[in-house]
Design a protein around this motif. Structure first.
Motif, PDB file in Angstrom:
ATOM      1  N   SER A 136     -33.948 -25.330  42.813  1.00  0.00           N
ATOM      2  CA  SER A 136     -33.313 -24.306  42.826  1.00  0.00           C
ATOM      3  C   SER A 136     -32.148 -24.169  44.059  1.00  0.00           C
ATOM      4  O   SER A 136     -31.097 -23.836  44.116  1.00  0.00           O
ATOM      5  CB  SER A 136     -34.017 -22.956  42.801  1.00  0.00           C
ATOM      6  OG  SER A 136     -34.782 -23.075  41.789  1.00  0.00           O
ATOM      7  N   THR A 137     -32.798 -24.793  45.187  1.00  0.00           N
ATOM      8  CA  THR A 137     -32.235 -24.963  46.547  1.00  0.00           C
ATOM      9  C   THR A 137     -31.026 -25.760  46.361  1.00  0.00           C
ATOM     10  O   THR A 137     -29.839 -25.310  46.817  1.00  0.00           O
ATOM     11  CB  THR A 137     -32.974 -25.422  47.531  1.00  0.00           C
ATOM     12  OG1 THR A 137     -34.168 -24.607  47.912  1.00  0.00           O
ATOM     13  CG2 THR A 137     -32.410 -25.504  48.862  1.00  0.00           C
ATOM     14  N   ASN A 140     -28.245 -23.772  44.422  1.00  0.00           N
ATOM     15  CA  ASN A 140     -27.591 -22.755  45.395  1.00  0.00           C
ATOM     16  C   ASN A 140     -26.559 -23.252  46.272  1.00  0.00           C
ATOM     17  O   ASN A 140     -25.714 -22.939  46.656  1.00  0.00           O
ATOM     18  CB  ASN A 140     -28.686 -22.100  46.139  1.00  0.00           C
ATOM     19  CG  ASN A 140     -29.436 -21.270  45.036  1.00  0.00           C
ATOM     20  OD1 ASN A 140     -29.129 -20.734  44.110  1.00  0.00           O
ATOM     21  ND2 ASN A 140     -30.565 -20.934  45.687  1.00  0.00           N
ATOM     22  N   THR A 146     -26.370 -17.802  46.614  1.00  0.00           N
ATOM     23  CA  THR A 146     -27.978 -17.849  46.075  1.00  0.00           C
ATOM     24  C   THR A 146     -27.744 -17.268  44.666  1.00  0.00           C
ATOM     25  O   THR A 146     -27.745 -16.273  44.500  1.00  0.00           O
ATOM     26  CB  THR A 146     -28.796 -16.940  46.981  1.00  0.00           C
ATOM     27  OG1 THR A 146     -28.807 -17.485  48.351  1.00  0.00           O
ATOM     28  CG2 THR A 146     -30.157 -16.866  46.623  1.00  0.00           C
ATOM     29  N   ARG A 147     -28.201 -18.277  43.751  1.00  0.00           N
ATOM     30  CA  ARG A 147     -28.037 -17.907  42.366  1.00  0.00           C
ATOM     31  C   ARG A 147     -29.384 -18.083  41.761  1.00  0.00           C
ATOM     32  O   ARG A 147     -29.709 -17.311  41.030  1.00  0.00           O
ATOM     33  CB  ARG A 147     -26.979 -18.871  41.746  1.00  0.00           C
ATOM     34  CG  ARG A 147     -25.656 -18.691  41.870  1.00  0.00           C
ATOM     35  CD  ARG A 147     -25.169 -17.447  41.107  1.00  0.00           C
ATOM     36  NE  ARG A 147     -23.897 -16.833  41.430  1.00  0.00           N
ATOM     37  CZ  ARG A 147     -22.932 -17.224  40.873  1.00  0.00           C
ATOM     38  NH1 ARG A 147     -22.852 -18.220  39.939  1.00  0.00           N
ATOM     39  NH2 ARG A 147     -21.554 -16.784  41.290  1.00  0.00           N
ATOM     40  N   ALA A 148     -30.290 -19.054  42.398  1.00  0.00           N
ATOM     41  CA  ALA A 148     -31.292 -19.149  41.899  1.00  0.00           C
ATOM     42  C   ALA A 148     -32.521 -18.930  42.909  1.00  0.00           C
ATOM     43  O   ALA A 148     -32.370 -19.107  44.170  1.00  0.00           O
ATOM     44  CB  ALA A 148     -31.458 -20.906  41.551  1.00  0.00           C
ATOM     45  N   ARG A 149     -33.577 -18.358  42.501  1.00  0.00           N
ATOM     46  CA  ARG A 149     -34.609 -17.660  43.454  1.00  0.00           C
ATOM     47  C   ARG A 149     -35.144 -19.283  44.009  1.00  0.00           C
ATOM     48  O   ARG A 149     -35.643 -19.897  43.154  1.00  0.00           O
ATOM     49  CB  ARG A 149     -35.516 -16.766  42.799  1.00  0.00           C
ATOM     50  CG  ARG A 149     -36.415 -16.137  43.778  1.00  0.00           C
ATOM     51  CD  ARG A 149     -37.050 -14.918  43.345  1.00  0.00           C
ATOM     52  NE  ARG A 149     -38.037 -15.134  41.972  1.00  0.00           N
ATOM     53  CZ  ARG A 149     -39.226 -15.195  42.620  1.00  0.00           C
ATOM     54  NH1 ARG A 149     -39.664 -15.282  43.840  1.00  0.00           N
ATOM     55  NH2 ARG A 149     -40.131 -15.690  41.792  1.00  0.00           N
ATOM     56  N   THR A 150     -35.399 -19.130  45.111  1.00  0.00           N
ATOM     57  CA  THR A 150     -36.230 -20.299  46.081  1.00  0.00           C
ATOM     58  C   THR A 150     -37.518 -19.606  46.747  1.00  0.00           C
ATOM     59  O   THR A 150     -37.527 -18.500  47.165  1.00  0.00           O
ATOM     60  CB  THR A 150     -35.492 -20.986  46.651  1.00  0.00           C
ATOM     61  OG1 THR A 150     -35.024 -20.294  47.891  1.00  0.00           O
ATOM     62  CG2 THR A 150     -33.985 -21.594  46.024  1.00  0.00           C
ATOM     63  N   GLU A 151     -38.408 -20.441  46.874  1.00  0.00           N
ATOM     64  CA  GLU A 151     -39.336 -20.034  47.719  1.00  0.00           C
ATOM     65  C   GLU A 151     -40.357 -21.298  48.195  1.00  0.00           C
ATOM     66  O   GLU A 151     -40.475 -22.117  47.380  1.00  0.00           O
ATOM     67  CB  GLU A 151     -40.424 -19.158  46.993  1.00  0.00           C
ATOM     68  CG  GLU A 151     -41.051 -17.922  47.717  1.00  0.00           C
ATOM     69  CD  GLU A 151     -42.031 -17.188  46.924  1.00  0.00           C
ATOM     70  OE1 GLU A 151     -43.207 -17.116  47.053  1.00  0.00           O
ATOM     71  OE2 GLU A 151     -41.394 -16.691  46.032  1.00  0.00           O
ATOM     72  N   THR A 156     -42.061 -21.624  41.483  1.00  0.00           N
ATOM     73  CA  THR A 156     -41.120 -20.210  41.806  1.00  0.00           C
ATOM     74  C   THR A 156     -40.426 -20.116  40.577  1.00  0.00           C
ATOM     75  O   THR A 156     -40.349 -19.004  39.732  1.00  0.00           O
ATOM     76  CB  THR A 156     -40.454 -20.277  42.790  1.00  0.00           C
ATOM     77  OG1 THR A 156     -41.424 -20.830  44.080  1.00  0.00           O
ATOM     78  CG2 THR A 156     -39.428 -19.205  43.164  1.00  0.00           C
ATOM     79  N   THR A 157     -39.535 -21.029  39.841  1.00  0.00           N
ATOM     80  CA  THR A 157     -38.776 -20.665  38.984  1.00  0.00           C
ATOM     81  C   THR A 157     -39.434 -20.657  37.496  1.00  0.00           C
ATOM     82  O   THR A 157     -40.356 -21.626  37.249  1.00  0.00           O
ATOM     83  CB  THR A 157     -37.599 -21.893  38.871  1.00  0.00           C
ATOM     84  OG1 THR A 157     -36.844 -22.044  40.252  1.00  0.00           O
ATOM     85  CG2 THR A 157     -36.772 -21.677  37.608  1.00  0.00           C
TER      86      THR A 157
END
Ligand code: GTP
Ligand code: MG
Length: 282
Positions: A136-137, A140, A146-151, A156-157
């Motif tokens: 996701s990073t 982005n 930031t379009r996709a959630r990252t953690e 996460t996705t």
């Protein structure tokens, strides 16, 4: 050691892998530069030819630079298209964008100023890789927002999601997809140390002992690694009422330090022919 972790959304995503791959011209295969072989999604090479696939080594900022160069040579020699990326240097992602978006057709002088909408073909890419490798990073950074959630947590996705990165480029973000059976042996330790599976899916003390030995932070004997961990626990003040250290907390602290690069830029695997995985029993 065996990793036991099968969240429902990953099981679903695995079933849908073939379908996902058929939806795009390009596949971005993301792995972690600190263990590029172990963190690869192994079925991909069989499912997608190298012409349609770019192997992205993420976390280049945390990996040993000399070993990263060796890995790149190793993969290129196998016919792979390779790109190393690092979050602290957005320009490192440019090579991916260049490969994905073909040069625009040259505009005829007479037509300049007229919008050539029909000429803009949309390239589609699907991002795949193990959980938490940085899929996701990557999207982005390419989208410059930031379009996709990252953690910093594996899983996460939750489901596939198309993201418009630029005018001519759409990328499908997918959840990390792990091999079906329990992962065993050395690969299990590598994935656990890097945080590519949930910290609840493996014995953290075992992995910390393995990492201490692997990094040469203590002698080769198990006792020596455990004593080194004891000392770390005391230094960090992770001492229980009885005077012993909090083993789990100490182990997790060491893993966190390694994952964040606090122990230096370290790569856990060297480019050698992959060892066969021990056969699954029962
Ligand atoms: N230092 C560093 N951190 C990175 C890099 N790429 C990703 N990260 C971090 O790694 C963590 C995981 O990134 P994600 O993009 O959420 O990973 P993912 O593959 O989408 O993970 P899932 O959705 O769980 O499968 C985040 O904390 C990111 O900030 C990199 O090149 N360098
Ligand atoms: Mg993700």
């Amino acid at each position: 050691m065996e990793i036991r972790w099968q969240p429902g959304h990953l099981v679903r995503a695995r079933r849908e892998l073939r379908l996902l791959l058929s939806q795009a011209q390009w596949v971005l295969e993301v792995c972690d530069a600190r263990a590029p072989q172990a963190s690869r999604e192994r079925r991909l090479a069989e499912l997608v030819p190298p012409e349609r696939r770019i192997l992205v080594l993420s976390h280049g900022d945390l990996a040993d630079p000399a070993l990263t160069r060796r890995w790149v040579d190793h993969f290129r020699a196998q016919g792979e298209q390779v790109q190393v990326v690092r979050l602290d240097r957005p320009t490192s992602y440019q090579g991916i964008r260049r490969r994905l978006t073909p040069p625009r057709p040259r505009q005829d002088a007479a037509l300049r100023g007229i919008r050539l909408g029909a000429h803009v073909t949309v390239q589609r890419a699907v991002v795949v890789g193990l959980p938490n490798v940085g899929k996701s990073t990557l999207i982005n950074v390419l989208a410059r927002r930031t379009r996709a959630r990252t953690e910093a947590r594996a899983g996460t996705t939750r489901g596939p999601q198309w993201i418009r990165v630029s005018e001519g480029l759409e990328i499908l973000d997918t959840p990390g997809i792990l091999a079906p059976a329990g992962i065993r042996g050395e690969r299990a330790y590598l994935l656990a140390a890097l945080g590519l599976v949930s910290d609840r899916s493996f014995p953290v003390w075992e992995v910390a002992v393995w990492l201490v030995t692997r990094l040469g932070l203590a002698g080769p004997e198990r006792d020596e690694a455990e004593e080194a961990l004891e000392r770390m626990g005391r230094r960090w003040g992770l001492v229980a009422k009885g005077g012993g250290i909090h083993a789990e907390q100490t182990a997790l602290r060491l893993l966190q330090q390694f994952r964040r690069g606090r122990l230096g830029r370290l790569t856990l695997e060297r480019p050698e022919p992959p060892q066969p995985e021990p056969a699954a029993s029962g």
